[in-house]
Design a protein around this motif. Structure first.
Motif, PDB file in Angstrom:
ATOM      1  N   TYR A 127       3.724   3.402  -7.589  1.00 49.66           N
ATOM      2  CA  TYR A 127       3.825   3.423  -6.495  1.00 49.66           C
ATOM      3  C   TYR A 127       4.849   1.958  -6.249  1.00 49.66           C
ATOM      4  O   TYR A 127       5.067   1.393  -6.893  1.00 49.66           O
ATOM      5  CB  TYR A 127       2.212   2.932  -5.515  1.00 49.66           C
ATOM      6  CG  TYR A 127       1.710   4.488  -5.649  1.00 49.66           C
ATOM      7  CD1 TYR A 127       1.736   5.298  -5.057  1.00 49.66           C
ATOM      8  CD2 TYR A 127       0.692   4.948  -6.741  1.00 49.66           C
ATOM      9  CE1 TYR A 127       0.971   6.761  -5.073  1.00 49.66           C
ATOM     10  CE2 TYR A 127      -0.283   5.581  -7.052  1.00 49.66           C
ATOM     11  CZ  TYR A 127       0.035   6.868  -5.829  1.00 49.66           C
ATOM     12  OH  TYR A 127      -0.791   7.435  -5.967  1.00 49.66           O
ATOM     13  N   CYS A 181       2.011  -3.324  -5.815  1.00 48.55           N
ATOM     14  CA  CYS A 181       0.988  -3.598  -5.358  1.00 48.55           C
ATOM     15  C   CYS A 181       0.858  -5.397  -4.936  1.00 48.55           C
ATOM     16  O   CYS A 181       1.421  -5.774  -5.706  1.00 48.55           O
ATOM     17  CB  CYS A 181      -0.646  -3.112  -6.483  1.00 48.55           C
ATOM     18  SG  CYS A 181      -0.413  -4.838  -7.894  1.00 48.55           S
ATOM     19  N   ASN A 221       4.280   4.512   3.226  1.00 52.11           N
ATOM     20  CA  ASN A 221       3.389   4.527   1.293  1.00 52.11           C
ATOM     21  C   ASN A 221       4.216   2.933   0.901  1.00 52.11           C
ATOM     22  O   ASN A 221       3.535   2.392   0.131  1.00 52.11           O
ATOM     23  CB  ASN A 221       4.904   5.014   0.353  1.00 52.11           C
ATOM     24  CG  ASN A 221       6.514   4.293   1.097  1.00 52.11           C
ATOM     25  OD1 ASN A 221       6.896   3.829   1.935  1.00 52.11           O
ATOM     26  ND2 ASN A 221       7.591   5.098   0.306  1.00 52.11           N
ATOM     27  N   ASP A 222       4.408   1.649   2.145  1.00 50.06           N
ATOM     28  CA  ASP A 222       4.741   0.728   2.126  1.00 50.06           C
ATOM     29  C   ASP A 222       4.413   0.547   2.665  1.00 50.06           C
ATOM     30  O   ASP A 222       4.859   0.028   4.003  1.00 50.06           O
ATOM     31  CB  ASP A 222       6.321   0.337   1.721  1.00 50.06           C
ATOM     32  CG  ASP A 222       6.292  -1.069   1.244  1.00 50.06           C
ATOM     33  OD1 ASP A 222       5.478  -1.851   0.277  1.00 50.06           O
ATOM     34  OD2 ASP A 222       7.274  -1.730   2.258  1.00 50.06           O
ATOM     35  N   GLN A 278      -3.486  -0.461   6.354  1.00 48.41           N
ATOM     36  CA  GLN A 278      -2.442   0.455   5.291  1.00 48.41           C
ATOM     37  C   GLN A 278      -2.587  -0.496   4.309  1.00 48.41           C
ATOM     38  O   GLN A 278      -2.312  -0.366   3.457  1.00 48.41           O
ATOM     39  CB  GLN A 278      -1.199  -0.019   6.079  1.00 48.41           C
ATOM     40  CG  GLN A 278       0.770  -0.531   5.484  1.00 48.41           C
ATOM     41  CD  GLN A 278       0.678   1.344   4.863  1.00 48.41           C
ATOM     42  OE1 GLN A 278       0.678   2.393   5.543  1.00 48.41           O
ATOM     43  NE2 GLN A 278       1.312   1.589   3.630  1.00 48.41           N
ATOM     44  N   TYR A 279      -2.156  -2.086   4.007  1.00 48.87           N
ATOM     45  CA  TYR A 279      -2.420  -3.145   2.811  1.00 48.87           C
ATOM     46  C   TYR A 279      -3.802  -2.316   1.977  1.00 48.87           C
ATOM     47  O   TYR A 279      -3.094  -1.765   0.937  1.00 48.87           O
ATOM     48  CB  TYR A 279      -2.717  -3.818   3.299  1.00 48.87           C
ATOM     49  CG  TYR A 279      -3.230  -4.848   2.050  1.00 48.87           C
ATOM     50  CD1 TYR A 279      -2.299  -5.453   0.761  1.00 48.87           C
ATOM     51  CD2 TYR A 279      -4.119  -5.602   2.507  1.00 48.87           C
ATOM     52  CE1 TYR A 279      -2.910  -6.267   0.266  1.00 48.87           C
ATOM     53  CE2 TYR A 279      -5.310  -6.042   1.426  1.00 48.87           C
ATOM     54  CZ  TYR A 279      -4.549  -6.485  -0.256  1.00 48.87           C
ATOM     55  OH  TYR A 279      -4.300  -7.294  -1.160  1.00 48.87           O
ATOM     56  N   GLN A 299      -3.146   1.588  -0.065  1.00 54.41           N
ATOM     57  CA  GLN A 299      -1.651   0.895  -0.555  1.00 54.41           C
ATOM     58  C   GLN A 299      -2.767   0.507  -1.419  1.00 54.41           C
ATOM     59  O   GLN A 299      -2.169   1.069  -2.679  1.00 54.41           O
ATOM     60  CB  GLN A 299      -0.929   0.182   0.316  1.00 54.41           C
ATOM     61  CG  GLN A 299      -0.027   0.538  -0.610  1.00 54.41           C
ATOM     62  CD  GLN A 299       1.505  -0.619  -0.234  1.00 54.41           C
ATOM     63  OE1 GLN A 299       1.653  -0.660   1.367  1.00 54.41           O
ATOM     64  NE2 GLN A 299       2.655  -1.507  -0.791  1.00 54.41           N
ATOM     65  N   LYS A 314      -4.428   3.279  -3.338  1.00 52.24           N
ATOM     66  CA  LYS A 314      -3.913   4.076  -3.774  1.00 52.24           C
ATOM     67  C   LYS A 314      -3.407   3.530  -5.608  1.00 52.24           C
ATOM     68  O   LYS A 314      -2.923   4.573  -6.319  1.00 52.24           O
ATOM     69  CB  LYS A 314      -2.697   4.515  -3.590  1.00 52.24           C
ATOM     70  CG  LYS A 314      -3.292   5.458  -2.134  1.00 52.24           C
ATOM     71  CD  LYS A 314      -3.633   6.648  -2.080  1.00 52.24           C
ATOM     72  CE  LYS A 314      -2.955   7.730  -3.124  1.00 52.24           C
ATOM     73  NZ  LYS A 314      -3.401   8.977  -2.749  1.00 52.24           N
TER      74      LYS A 314
END
Length: 431
Positions: A144, A147, A309-310, A342-343, A346, A349
């Motif tokens: 991914y 992070c 995804n980001d 979103q953060y 992420q 994940k």
């Protein structure tokens, strides 16, 4: 990124039952660089082959899967001696060479002593287009965007990164250093974790240049739409993609098809959404009808939220300017829920093995932003972007379901109460 992930790759290398490895990940998350770094640091030599526009190497796999013949041919063509165990073979962009993917089954069954890794930026899409996936014959890892702790390490904050990677949000240092950490968190909200964007930030600290990199990545993603989908699906993929900032900006972040166009129905856009998921460009978080074990048994397939995804790409797609984000709390007024959820998604994940879901009460009177299954417990997570907050939805949920452990994550410091624990946003990977 390299430190954490190469550790996983080394564990794969040392596994006596090792199978060929498939590395999943969207375009531009750093798969090629990472595999080359792994090969150069952990093996005596390395053979790297990209199958993008590479007919010559692809033809080696066309007629049969005789591994001895394939290895011998690769040695001759690439002027390298492929040694068992000590040579890393990297097959990149394998979505362009379906037979290479299928060959991994035979590397597993007949020649497991060779260290073989395959990767491809649109591999998930290609699997659904007819590639025979070697089920049970490969190991798999998912890469991914970087992070938050990896971002900290990239900007030279090694000690802060180590503190977060301990995954102990109760450590007093996590709260004591909040004033130090929060500015970096805001930088991460803008920059995100795409390696090229992070590198640009580290080298220049110029937010305009970072945004230019993000916009270029988005352009590449959108360019893939036209190259790899049928003409009739292209407009639908673009409509879903362009609707994401609007979908996430509203208070109820459930994906509403009516916000794509008036009268839109799920059936029209199922393929478009699945394509974006397969390409690794978005994450779909399903609602569960009941917060009970196992969560997967209670999935509602018609109710879901979609995240990018980001976080940096979400800001770029939303045209969020750096001044709004970095000058205090302005970002938490207009777009606070979108960026913060979103953060958190992420981080879950990228840094945990949990699959996140969400839950809403009867008649949507309250909503749990995320649910995770942690051992024998269902853990509710309420996400708050601000510091002085009241966890109203979490309170209602806890009164009804009496979970053993409940989490609110916010800009507040670590705090335990008799019914919930507040974990700082910057330490949410320790949930």
């Amino acid at each position: 990124m390299e430190r954490n992930f190469i550790k996983n790759l080394i564990e794969w290398k040392q596994n006596p039952e090792r199978k060929p490895l498939i590395l999943w990940g969207a375009r531009q998350v750093g798969k090629t660089w990472l595999l080359k770094e792994f090969g150069s640091t952990c093996f005596e030599n390395m053979l790297y082959i990209s199958f993008y526009n590479n007919k010559k190497d692809s033809e080696l796999f066309a007629n049969d899967y005789d591994i001895a013949r394939i290895i011998s041919s690769l040695e001759i063509m690439h002027h390298i001696k492929i040694e068992k165990q000590t040579t890393l073979i990297i097959f990149d962009e394998v979505q362009a060479a379906p037979k290479v993917v299928e060959s991994l089954k035979y590397f597993c069954e007949e020649a497991r002593e060779y260290a073989v890794v395959a990767a491809g930026s649109l591999l998930g899409v290609s699997i659904h287009e007819g590639i025979s996936f070697p089920v049970g014959k490969v190991n798999e890892l998912h890469l991914y965007p970087m992070c938050f702790s990896e971002f900290l390490r990239a900007v030279g904050q090694e000690s802060l990164a180590k503190l977060i990677e301990e995954k102990n949000p109760a450590n007093p240092l996590v709260s004591d250093l909040s004033e130090t950490i929060i500015p970096y968190l805001r930088d991460y909200y803008f920059t995100g974790g795409m390696p090229e964007a992070v590198l640009t930030f580290v080298q220049t600290h110029d937010y305009n240049k970072v945004r230019a990199v993000q916009n270029e990545i988005i352009s590449q993603y959108e360019g893939d739409f036209g190259k790899h989908v049928e003409a009739k699906e292209l407009p639908r993929i673009r409509m879903v993609w362009n609707s994401l900032p609007m979908q996430l900006a509203k208070e109820n972040k459930k994906f509403f098809f009516g916000q794509i166009k008036s009268g839109a129905r799920m059936k029209e856009f199922e393929i478009a959404i699945q394509w974006l998921c397969d390409a690794g460009l978005v994450h779909k978080v399903h609602k569960v009808s009941k917060p009970a074990m196992p969560l997967k048994s209670y999935i509602s397939f018609s109710n879901f939220k979609i995240y990018l995804n980001d976080i940096g790409l979400l800001g770029a797609l939303s045209e969020l300017d750096s001044e709004s984000l970095l000058s205090g709390n302005d970002v938490f007024v207009e777009f606070k829920g979108a960026l913060t959820e979103q953060y958190v998604l992420q981080e879950i994940k990228a840094t945990t093995s949990y699959t996140p879901y969400y839950y809403s009460g009867e008649k949507a009177t309250y909503e749990m932003d995320f649910l995770i299954q942690k051992g024998k417990n269902i853990v509710p997570i309420e996400v708050k972007a601000e510091e002085n907050v009241k966890a109203k939805s979490l309170k209602v949920y806890c009164e009804k379901f009496q979970p053993e452990y409940a989490v609110r994550t916010s800009m507040s410091k670590y705090r335990e109460q008799n019914w919930m624990t507040n974990i700082p946003l910057w330490a949410v990977s320790g949930v």
